[in-house]
Design a protein around this motif. Structure first.
Motif, short mmCIF file in Angstrom:
data_model
loop_
_atom_site.label_atom_id
_atom_site.label_comp_id
_atom_site.label_asym_id
_atom_site.label_seq_id
_atom_site.Cartn_x
_atom_site.Cartn_y
_atom_site.Cartn_z
N LEU A 217 4.27 -1.17 -8.06
CA LEU A 217 4.53 -0.19 -9.12
C LEU A 217 3.61 -0.43 -10.32
O LEU A 217 3.11 0.51 -10.94
N LEU A 218 3.37 -1.71 -10.64
CA LEU A 218 2.46 -2.05 -11.73
C LEU A 218 1.06 -1.55 -11.43
O LEU A 218 0.39 -0.96 -12.29
N LYS A 219 0.61 -1.77 -10.20
CA LYS A 219 -0.72 -1.29 -9.79
C LYS A 219 -0.82 0.22 -9.95
O LYS A 219 -1.82 0.74 -10.48
N LEU A 220 0.20 0.94 -9.51
CA LEU A 220 0.18 2.39 -9.59
C LEU A 220 0.08 2.87 -11.03
O LEU A 220 -0.74 3.74 -11.35
N THR A 250 -4.63 4.85 -4.89
CA THR A 250 -4.25 4.58 -3.50
C THR A 250 -3.67 3.17 -3.37
O THR A 250 -3.99 2.28 -4.16
N PRO A 251 -2.83 2.93 -2.36
CA PRO A 251 -2.18 1.63 -2.22
C PRO A 251 -3.15 0.53 -1.81
O PRO A 251 -4.32 0.78 -1.52
N VAL A 275 2.10 -3.48 2.77
CA VAL A 275 3.21 -2.71 3.33
C VAL A 275 4.00 -1.98 2.25
O VAL A 275 4.23 -0.76 2.33
N VAL A 276 4.39 -2.70 1.20
CA VAL A 276 5.24 -2.11 0.16
C VAL A 276 4.49 -1.05 -0.63
O VAL A 276 5.03 0.04 -0.90
N SER A 277 3.24 -1.32 -1.00
CA SER A 277 2.48 -0.33 -1.77
C SER A 277 2.20 0.93 -0.94
O SER A 277 2.17 2.04 -1.48
#
Length: 293
Positions: A217-220, A250-251, A275-277
């Motif tokens: 979520l932080l990355k997004l 993108t993840p 996986v989660v991202s």
């Protein structure tokens, strides 16, 4: 309702193909990941990048602005992410590269193609090319804990990007028979990469799910915010602006896991991020597209 259907038409083929790859492995069928990855990354994707660059009818000024915006975005993202990791006391070798470099190939290129056709693909290839150069120089340097960046000179992706840029700059073309051959090779990359994404996710065994969720979520949030500001800073609009934001958002890429495993970083933690991202991107990308369209 019309916007919802448009977004579904764009993202559904992407996730359906990835789901087919996932199901293929879960059903016990063979999938030679090493062969497919080497084929796409060493041959098909470089051809895709080269042909997309020399065949683009995009405004050169827009391409230059998008390229600069992408370079600045990744640089700013590296600085901000490094600061966050220092504050949290997390390993740079393990987490920095995955949180910077997204799945702009397997996921970003298909989304751009389905959303905006060949024009969108052309813009997406520009961002993907910038990311590839960053990833195979700075990214490898970080994951490996230092060392020479000469490794980047051995990557076909880099040379496909450089040659495509030179041909675009000079207005050169290749003979028709060679162009057709390179185009065919490039065309196999997108469906194969999506299948490979599903296969890779099916084979990963993530751990520390809550940490992976928080970092995803932080990355997004960081990627959307930085890409948005960089796009405005360089005067991007329309499709170029949308592609920059989508590509940066993108993840985590499967290649981040492969590099972590190769160079001795915490591959299990990176697997969890992949996986989660990727799961987070299932609702996030359609919402982001709906806001930007």
């Amino acid at each position: 309702m019309g916007l919802v259907l448009t977004v579904l038409e764009i993202v559904a083929p992407v996730f359906i193909l990835a789901a087919i790859g996932f199901a293929w492995v879960r059903l016990g069928y063979e999938f030679n990941m090493n062969f497919v990855t080497r084929l796409t990354m060493s041959l098909s994707v470089p051809c895709l990048i080269f042909m997309a660059l020399i065949g683009t009818e995009l405004d050169p000024a827009a391409v230059s602005a998008l390229s600069l915006a992408a370079v600045v975005s990744y640089g700013a993202l590296a600085l901000v992410t490094a600061g966050v990791l220092l504050a949290l006391g997390l390993s740079m070798r393990t987490y920095l590269a995955p949180l910077i470099f997204g799945n702009t190939g397997n996921l970003g290129l298909p989304v751009a193609l389905f959303a905006f056709g060949e024009t969108g693909l052309g813009y997406a290839v520009v961002v993907f090319a910038v990311m590839a150069i960053w990833s195979f120089t700075f990214g490898i340097w970080i994951v490996a804990g230092g060392g020479s960046v000469i490794k980047a000179l051995k990557e076909p992706l880099l040379w496909g990007t450089v040659l495509g840029g030179i041909f675009l700059w000079q207005g050169w073309q290749v003979p028709v028979f060679l162009g057709n051959t390179l185009s065919l090779l490039g065309q196999i990359s997108i469906p194969v990469m999506l299948l490979t994404l599903g296969v890779a996710v099916a084979r990963l065994t993530p751990s520390s799910v809550l940490k992976a969720l928080g970092l995803s979520l932080l990355k997004l949030v960081l990627c959307v915010g930085i890409a948005w500001e960089a796009g405005r800073l360089f005067g991007l609009s329309g499709e170029a602006f949308t592609i920059l934001v989508i590509q940066l958002s993108t993840p985590v890429a499967v290649t981040s896991f492969l590099l972590a495993e190769k160079y001795g970083a915490d591959a299990d933690s990176v697997a969890g991020l992949v996986v989660v991202s990727t799961l987070v991107s299932v609702p996030a990308l359609p919402i982001l597209l709906a806001l930007l369209l």
